[in-house]
Design a protein around this motif. Structure first.
Motif, PDB file in Angstrom:
ATOM      1  N   UNK A   1    -125.925 102.159  36.717  1.00 31.85           N
ATOM      2  CA  UNK A   1    -127.200 101.448  36.894  1.00 31.85           C
ATOM      3  C   UNK A   1    -127.408 100.376  35.830  1.00 31.85           C
ATOM      4  N   UNK A   2    -126.531 100.331  34.835  1.00 26.37           N
ATOM      5  CA  UNK A   2    -126.632  99.385  33.711  1.00 26.37           C
ATOM      6  C   UNK A   2    -127.985  99.502  33.010  1.00 26.37           C
ATOM      7  N   UNK A   3    -128.395 100.755  32.770  1.00 29.61           N
ATOM      8  CA  UNK A   3    -129.678 101.027  32.123  1.00 29.61           C
ATOM      9  C   UNK A   3    -129.439 101.871  30.879  1.00 29.61           C
ATOM     10  N   UNK A   4    -130.143 101.521  29.803  1.00 33.25           N
ATOM     11  CA  UNK A   4    -130.137 102.329  28.594  1.00 33.25           C
ATOM     12  C   UNK A   4    -131.569 102.787  28.351  1.00 33.25           C
ATOM     13  N   UNK A   5    -131.743 104.097  28.159  1.00 35.33           N
ATOM     14  CA  UNK A   5    -133.056 104.672  27.882  1.00 35.33           C
ATOM     15  C   UNK A   5    -133.055 105.148  26.435  1.00 35.33           C
ATOM     16  N   UNK A   6    -133.964 104.612  25.644  1.00 38.31           N
ATOM     17  CA  UNK A   6    -134.090 104.965  24.231  1.00 38.31           C
ATOM     18  C   UNK A   6    -135.300 105.871  24.068  1.00 38.31           C
ATOM     19  N   UNK A   7    -135.122 106.962  23.302  1.00 40.51           N
ATOM     20  CA  UNK A   7    -136.224 107.903  23.108  1.00 40.51           C
ATOM     21  C   UNK A   7    -136.364 108.293  21.643  1.00 40.51           C
ATOM     22  N   UNK A   8    -137.590 108.617  21.268  1.00 44.14           N
ATOM     23  CA  UNK A   8    -137.938 109.143  19.949  1.00 44.14           C
ATOM     24  C   UNK A   8    -137.753 108.104  18.839  1.00 44.14           C
ATOM     25  N   UNK A   9    -138.887 107.640  18.342  1.00 41.99           N
ATOM     26  CA  UNK A   9    -138.915 106.669  17.241  1.00 41.99           C
ATOM     27  C   UNK A   9    -138.065 105.435  17.543  1.00 41.99           C
ATOM     28  N   UNK A  10    -138.381 104.777  18.649  1.00 37.88           N
ATOM     29  CA  UNK A  10    -137.618 103.608  19.079  1.00 37.88           C
ATOM     30  C   UNK A  10    -138.129 102.362  18.356  1.00 37.88           C
ATOM     31  N   UNK A  11    -137.200 101.606  17.811  1.00 38.33           N
ATOM     32  CA  UNK A  11    -137.509 100.321  17.179  1.00 38.33           C
ATOM     33  C   UNK A  11    -136.582  99.290  17.804  1.00 38.33           C
ATOM     34  N   UNK A  12    -137.169  98.352  18.544  1.00 40.05           N
ATOM     35  CA  UNK A  12    -136.447  97.336  19.304  1.00 40.05           C
ATOM     36  C   UNK A  12    -136.658  96.003  18.604  1.00 40.05           C
ATOM     37  N   UNK A  13    -135.598  95.400  18.092  1.00 45.43           N
ATOM     38  CA  UNK A  13    -135.686  94.137  17.347  1.00 45.43           C
ATOM     39  C   UNK A  13    -134.990  93.038  18.148  1.00 45.43           C
ATOM     40  N   UNK A  14    -135.788  92.120  18.688  1.00 50.34           N
ATOM     41  CA  UNK A  14    -135.284  90.996  19.471  1.00 50.34           C
ATOM     42  C   UNK A  14    -135.366  89.750  18.592  1.00 50.34           C
ATOM     43  N   UNK A  15    -134.265  89.434  17.940  1.00 50.10           N
ATOM     44  CA  UNK A  15    -134.256  88.298  17.012  1.00 50.10           C
ATOM     45  C   UNK A  15    -134.376  86.956  17.741  1.00 50.10           C
ATOM     46  N   UNK A  16    -133.851  86.882  18.937  1.00 44.20           N
ATOM     47  CA  UNK A  16    -133.921  85.653  19.732  1.00 44.20           C
ATOM     48  C   UNK A  16    -135.373  85.261  20.001  1.00 44.20           C
ATOM     49  N   UNK A  17    -136.207  86.224  20.367  1.00 44.83           N
ATOM     50  CA  UNK A  17    -137.612  85.957  20.674  1.00 44.83           C
ATOM     51  C   UNK A  17    -138.550  86.229  19.501  1.00 44.83           C
ATOM     52  N   UNK A  18    -137.990  86.583  18.368  1.00 43.22           N
ATOM     53  CA  UNK A  18    -138.759  86.846  17.144  1.00 43.22           C
ATOM     54  C   UNK A  18    -139.857  87.880  17.376  1.00 43.22           C
ATOM     55  N   UNK A  19    -139.448  89.014  17.966  1.00 45.61           N
ATOM     56  CA  UNK A  19    -140.425  90.073  18.179  1.00 45.61           C
ATOM     57  C   UNK A  19    -139.782  91.434  18.006  1.00 45.61           C
ATOM     58  N   UNK A  20    -140.646  92.396  17.684  1.00 44.56           N
ATOM     59  CA  UNK A  20    -140.212  93.786  17.598  1.00 44.56           C
ATOM     60  C   UNK A  20    -141.111  94.622  18.494  1.00 44.56           C
ATOM     61  N   UNK A  21    -140.538  95.743  18.961  1.00 46.87           N
ATOM     62  CA  UNK A  21    -141.282  96.676  19.799  1.00 46.87           C
ATOM     63  C   UNK A  21    -141.077  98.062  19.220  1.00 46.87           C
ATOM     64  N   UNK A  22    -142.169  98.827  19.117  1.00 42.54           N
ATOM     65  CA  UNK A  22    -142.078 100.212  18.669  1.00 42.54           C
ATOM     66  C   UNK A  22    -142.727 101.096  19.719  1.00 42.54           C
ATOM     67  N   UNK A  23    -142.041 102.198  20.046  1.00 40.64           N
ATOM     68  CA  UNK A  23    -142.546 103.127  21.039  1.00 40.64           C
ATOM     69  C   UNK A  23    -141.771 104.429  20.939  1.00 40.64           C
TER      70      UNK A  23
END
Length: 174
Positions: free
Chosen positions: A68-90
């Motif tokens: 399915x080309x899907x990655x599921x991240x769980x527990x203390x997720x920190x997503x750093x998108x340097x291209x768009x200069x944003x971070x996501x925490x969930x």
């Protein structure tokens, strides 16, 4: 221990680069489980790097579903998108590589260019069109201490830096 990490890293790199993803993905993990004849890979205490997209994700658990080309991240997720200069925490974020779509189905925090902070639930981030959106109540705070409470749908266009909402309350704090 280093040999174990190197072996896990090389094994996962082989699986990801030799099959479905055209972009190179690197996984570093303390432990991995390979299931369903290699179609499902679960990494623990992981750091995932998607090189061509300039994305780094850390989490306690990452589950890669190859067909399915899907990655599921769980527990203390920190997503750093340097291209768009944003971070996501969930606590849980799904990344659909084909659609270049990030989805978080629980409380989520965005930090955009250190100027805007967004707090919401059930949030989508479409990287193809650079839009963040949700149908849930959302709060956006800017670096000028303004607070925007969106009671219904909201959409933030990263390219034009425009926010749209059906119903909002704005607090101008000096």
């Amino acid at each position: 221990m280093r040999i174990n990490k190197l072996f896990i890293y090389l094994t996962f790199l082989f699986f990801t680069t030799s099959t479905l993803f055209s972009d190179e993905i690197e996984f570093e993990a303390s432990n991995m489980d390979i299931k369903n004849d290699g179609n499902t890979i679960i990494a623990y205490n992981s750091k995932t790097i998607i090189l061509n997209e300039n994305i780094t994700i850390t989490s306690k658990k990452a589950k890669y579903i190859k067909d399915k080309k899907i990655i599921i991240f769980e527990d203390d997720v920190f997503f750093d998108d340097k291209k768009n200069k944003l971070t996501i925490q969930s606590q849980k974020i799904s990344y659909d590589k084909d659609k270049d779509l990030i989805y978080s189905n629980n409380e989520t925090f965005f930090d955009i260019e250190n100027k805007y902070k967004i707090k919401s639930n059930d949030v989508f981030f479409n990287r193809k069109i650079n839009e963040i959106y949700s149908d849930k109540a959302t709060t956006l705070k800017d670096d000028k201490k303004n607070i925007y409470n969106f009671k219904e749908k909201f959409k933030y266009d990263l390219n034009d830096k425009i926010v749209k909402s059906n119903y909002s309350i704005i607090e101008d704090i000096d």
